[in-house]
Design an enzyme around this catalytic site. Structure first.
Site, PDB file in Angstrom:
ATOM      1  N   HIS A 125      56.900  90.173   8.799  1.00 51.30           N
ATOM      2  CA  HIS A 125      55.533  90.658   8.667  1.00 51.30           C
ATOM      3  C   HIS A 125      54.949  90.927  10.044  1.00 51.30           C
ATOM      4  CE1 HIS A 125      53.157  86.592   9.010  1.00 51.30           C
ATOM      5  NE2 HIS A 125      54.198  86.603   9.805  1.00 51.30           N
ATOM      6  N   GLU A 149      55.086  78.415   6.400  1.00 53.46           N
ATOM      7  CA  GLU A 149      55.530  79.512   7.246  1.00 53.46           C
ATOM      8  C   GLU A 149      56.553  78.988   8.254  1.00 53.46           C
ATOM      9  OE1 GLU A 149      53.002  82.938   9.088  1.00 53.46           O
ATOM     10  OE2 GLU A 149      53.054  81.269  10.536  1.00 53.46           O
ATOM     11  N   HIS A 202      60.027  85.003   9.260  1.00 56.38           N
ATOM     12  CA  HIS A 202      59.923  83.571   8.979  1.00 56.38           C
ATOM     13  C   HIS A 202      60.882  83.197   7.858  1.00 56.38           C
ATOM     14  CE1 HIS A 202      56.351  82.911  11.428  1.00 56.38           C
ATOM     15  NE2 HIS A 202      55.869  84.044  10.932  1.00 56.38           N
ATOM     16  N   ASP A 214      61.895  88.428  -0.756  1.00 52.30           N
ATOM     17  CA  ASP A 214      63.008  87.945   0.050  1.00 52.30           C
ATOM     18  C   ASP A 214      63.687  89.085   0.804  1.00 52.30           C
ATOM     19  OD1 ASP A 214      64.797  86.015   1.089  1.00 52.30           O
ATOM     20  OD2 ASP A 214      66.228  86.405  -0.513  1.00 52.30           O
ATOM     21  N   HIS A 215      63.845  88.891   2.103  1.00 48.67           N
ATOM     22  CA  HIS A 215      64.453  89.874   3.002  1.00 48.67           C
ATOM     23  C   HIS A 215      63.706  91.207   2.967  1.00 48.67           C
ATOM     24  CE1 HIS A 215      67.627  86.877   3.125  1.00 48.67           C
ATOM     25  NE2 HIS A 215      67.957  87.416   4.286  1.00 48.67           N
ATOM     26  N   CYS A 258      52.289  87.494  16.972  1.00 53.95           N
ATOM     27  CA  CYS A 258      52.346  87.852  15.545  1.00 53.95           C
ATOM     28  C   CYS A 258      51.947  89.305  15.301  1.00 53.95           C
ATOM     29  CB  CYS A 258      51.465  86.918  14.725  1.00 53.95           C
ATOM     30  SG  CYS A 258      52.053  85.219  14.724  1.00 53.95           S
ATOM     31  N   HIS A 295      58.038  90.491  13.002  1.00 52.17           N
ATOM     32  CA  HIS A 295      58.729  89.227  13.268  1.00 52.17           C
ATOM     33  C   HIS A 295      58.935  88.554  11.918  1.00 52.17           C
ATOM     34  CE1 HIS A 295      54.575  87.775  13.018  1.00 52.17           C
ATOM     35  NE2 HIS A 295      55.084  86.582  12.761  1.00 52.17           N
TER      36      HIS A 295
END
Length: 143
Positions: A14, A129, A41, A79-80, A33, A39
């Site tokens: 994100h 996170e 998580h 996811d991903h 961020c 980037h």
């Protein structure tokens, strides 16, 4: 009151960026961020359901059903993925942990509550996170 919690994890990218503000404001406010190339998580989500166990099954919710709902409503779409670009129900929000946890709660609520015992309800969603940055959303606290 009885509570049951299911934990799952997913990986996603994100960027924290407010399009209504200047590039300088975004860099100063969000720091690393706000990197233009995103980037990521390794998120952990915990979904807590509350209610009285069904007298026939002993369940508030069948945990295999809860697992399937979390997969369908959160893991499969997120996811991903890039949370800013790829997830329809997150469009238009800044994907902070605080905003994500509320959006996840609302995404899960209808299906979770349909799968619960008579008086069961989605109580809380907690989102890690990182192991040190955690947000939780529970609309029932303070009632």
């Amino acid at each position: 009151m009885t509570f049951v919690t299911r934990r799952a994890h997913f990986n996603a990218a994100h960027r924290l960026h407010n399009p209504d503000k200047s590039e300088e404001w975004n860099r100063e406010t969000f720091g690393k961020c706000n990197l233009p190339n995103w980037h990521g998580h390794n998120y952990i989500i915990e979904v807590t359901v509350t209610g009285e166990p069904d007298p026939e099954t002993g369940y508030i919710i069948d945990l295999s059903k809860l697992k399937a709902i979390i997969k369908k409503k959160i893991l499969d779409p997120c996811d991903h993925k890039n949370l800013n670009l790829d997830v329809d129900f997150l469009q238009g929000i800044i994907p902070t942990t605080e905003n994500l946890v509320r959006a996840f709660f609302e995404q899960l609520r209808p299906d979770v509550e349909a799968a619960c015992s008579k008086d069961g309800k989605l109580y809380m969603v907690k989102l890690y996170e990182t192991e040190r940055n955690i947000a939780e959303y529970c609309p029932y606290r303070g009632l």
